[in-house]
Design an enzyme around this catalytic site. Structure first.
Site, PDB file in Angstrom:
ATOM      1  N   GLU A  79     -56.263  21.781 -54.592  1.00 43.39           N
ATOM      2  CA  GLU A  79     -57.109  22.631 -55.432  1.00 43.39           C
ATOM      3  C   GLU A  79     -58.371  23.101 -54.719  1.00 43.39           C
ATOM      4  O   GLU A  79     -59.373  23.422 -55.363  1.00 43.39           O
ATOM      5  CB  GLU A  79     -57.442  21.900 -56.730  1.00 43.39           C
ATOM      6  CG  GLU A  79     -56.207  21.690 -57.593  1.00 43.39           C
ATOM      7  CD  GLU A  79     -56.520  21.077 -58.935  1.00 43.39           C
ATOM      8  OE1 GLU A  79     -56.200  21.704 -59.950  1.00 43.39           O
ATOM      9  OE2 GLU A  79     -57.088  19.964 -58.963  1.00 43.39           O
ATOM     10  N   HIS A  98     -64.642  18.122 -59.596  1.00 40.91           N
ATOM     11  CA  HIS A  98     -63.426  18.234 -60.406  1.00 40.91           C
ATOM     12  C   HIS A  98     -62.907  16.833 -60.670  1.00 40.91           C
ATOM     13  O   HIS A  98     -62.686  16.049 -59.738  1.00 40.91           O
ATOM     14  CB  HIS A  98     -62.356  19.058 -59.698  1.00 40.91           C
ATOM     15  CG  HIS A  98     -61.063  19.118 -60.470  1.00 40.91           C
ATOM     16  ND1 HIS A  98     -60.996  19.616 -61.754  1.00 40.91           N
ATOM     17  CD2 HIS A  98     -59.806  18.718 -60.162  1.00 40.91           C
ATOM     18  CE1 HIS A  98     -59.748  19.540 -62.191  1.00 40.91           C
ATOM     19  NE2 HIS A  98     -59.007  18.980 -61.242  1.00 40.91           N
ATOM     20  N   HIS A 100     -60.718  14.098 -63.806  1.00 40.17           N
ATOM     21  CA  HIS A 100     -59.681  14.015 -64.832  1.00 40.17           C
ATOM     22  C   HIS A 100     -60.063  13.016 -65.923  1.00 40.17           C
ATOM     23  O   HIS A 100     -59.350  12.026 -66.138  1.00 40.17           O
ATOM     24  CB  HIS A 100     -58.352  13.609 -64.203  1.00 40.17           C
ATOM     25  CG  HIS A 100     -57.751  14.652 -63.330  1.00 40.17           C
ATOM     26  ND1 HIS A 100     -56.539  14.460 -62.686  1.00 40.17           N
ATOM     27  CD2 HIS A 100     -58.163  15.885 -62.971  1.00 40.17           C
ATOM     28  CE1 HIS A 100     -56.247  15.547 -61.970  1.00 40.17           C
ATOM     29  NE2 HIS A 100     -57.225  16.416 -62.121  1.00 40.17           N
ATOM     30  N   HIS A 166     -55.626  18.992 -68.327  1.00 44.74           N
ATOM     31  CA  HIS A 166     -55.849  18.830 -66.887  1.00 44.74           C
ATOM     32  C   HIS A 166     -57.090  17.998 -66.607  1.00 44.74           C
ATOM     33  O   HIS A 166     -56.989  16.926 -66.018  1.00 44.74           O
ATOM     34  CB  HIS A 166     -55.970  20.223 -66.252  1.00 44.74           C
ATOM     35  CG  HIS A 166     -56.092  20.225 -64.768  1.00 44.74           C
ATOM     36  ND1 HIS A 166     -55.961  21.366 -64.010  1.00 44.74           N
ATOM     37  CD2 HIS A 166     -56.361  19.251 -63.872  1.00 44.74           C
ATOM     38  CE1 HIS A 166     -56.119  21.090 -62.733  1.00 44.74           C
ATOM     39  NE2 HIS A 166     -56.382  19.798 -62.623  1.00 44.74           N
TER      40      HIS A 166
END
Length: 239
Positions: A79, A98, A100, A166
């Site tokens: 990503e 980023h 989760h 996500h």
């Protein structure tokens, strides 16, 4: 050109904080910092990878927008475009996180938006939520510039975007700021889920209460808060 040593250490510490706060369990998640006009430092995958909780400075590599340059068997995350496109489009941003976080994903799937449901409990979090936390409605892996542009469009000028099914992406002027914003979003999502589980409906606090929440300054909101997160790592025996 950014001196690489300190931000590499900050990224590694930020990854370990995400894991300690259960925002990025296992091996998934990454943090990047803008290095210069075309390159960034980012947590990469490598032959000694042990998950975010054990990220070291060595796992953080300088890469170009196409992912080249990491070396020694290290490769940037799939990503990478998520980071490069946001950094290209947001000159005010130095760091992209980023993660989760499970409660953020669950709350969104349950139809619970990130609202300023708390006030003095978390003043920076209340301000973040009041500014708006949009949702990117696709659960795809953000591995192409086109998908990354969609996330950047959803993020807009905000500081966080929930990614349906996500995870979460946050941005900031530093690793500390972007990670602490992710922690605040996770906290609000967890509280909202608890309210809903108790039979209630999460509601934003009144505007007049928001207006009474002062900005306590970076010395507390960032400095002391980040020192606390790093102290928690060492107290818990994490690297």
């Amino acid at each position: 050109m950014l001196e690489l040593g300190p931000p590499r250490r900050e990224i590694a510490e930020g990854c370990r904080v995400l894991a300690a706060r259960r925002l990025a369990p296992g091996i998934l998640g990454h943090i990047s910092v803008r290095a210069d006009a075309s390159r960034l430092l980012i947590r990469c995958r490598g032959p000694k990878e042990r998950g975010l909780a054990y990220t070291t400075d060595e796992d953080v590599r300088l890469v170009g927008p196409d992912g080249g340059g990491s070396g020694d068997g290290y490769t940037p995350p799939f990503e990478l475009p998520l980071h490069t496109r946001i950094l290209e489009r947001r000159p005010d941003v130095m760091c992209v996180v980023h993660a989760h976080p499970r409660d953020v994903v669950v709350a969104d799937l349950a139809g619970l938006p990130i609202l300023p449901v708390v006030g003095a409990y978390d003043i920076p979090g209340a301000a973040l939520a009041a500014d708006g936390v949009p949702v990117y409605p696709r659960a795809a892996l953000i591995h192409t510039p086109g998908l990354a542009d969609e996330v950047a469009d959803a993020l807009g000028a905000h500081h966080a975007v929930v990614m349906r099914g996500h995870g979460l992406t946050t941005v900031g002027a530093s690793v500390a700021e972007a990670v602490l914003r992710a922690i605040s979003v996770q906290s609000i999502a967890s509280i909202s889920l608890s309210v809903a589980a108790a039979g209630g409906t999460p509601r934003p606090i009144p505007d007049e209460d928001l207006a009474e929440l002062p900005n306590l300054g970076s010395g507390l909101n960032l400095g002391a808060a980040w020192r606390h997160e790093l102290a928690r790592l060492h107290e818990g025996g994490l690297p």
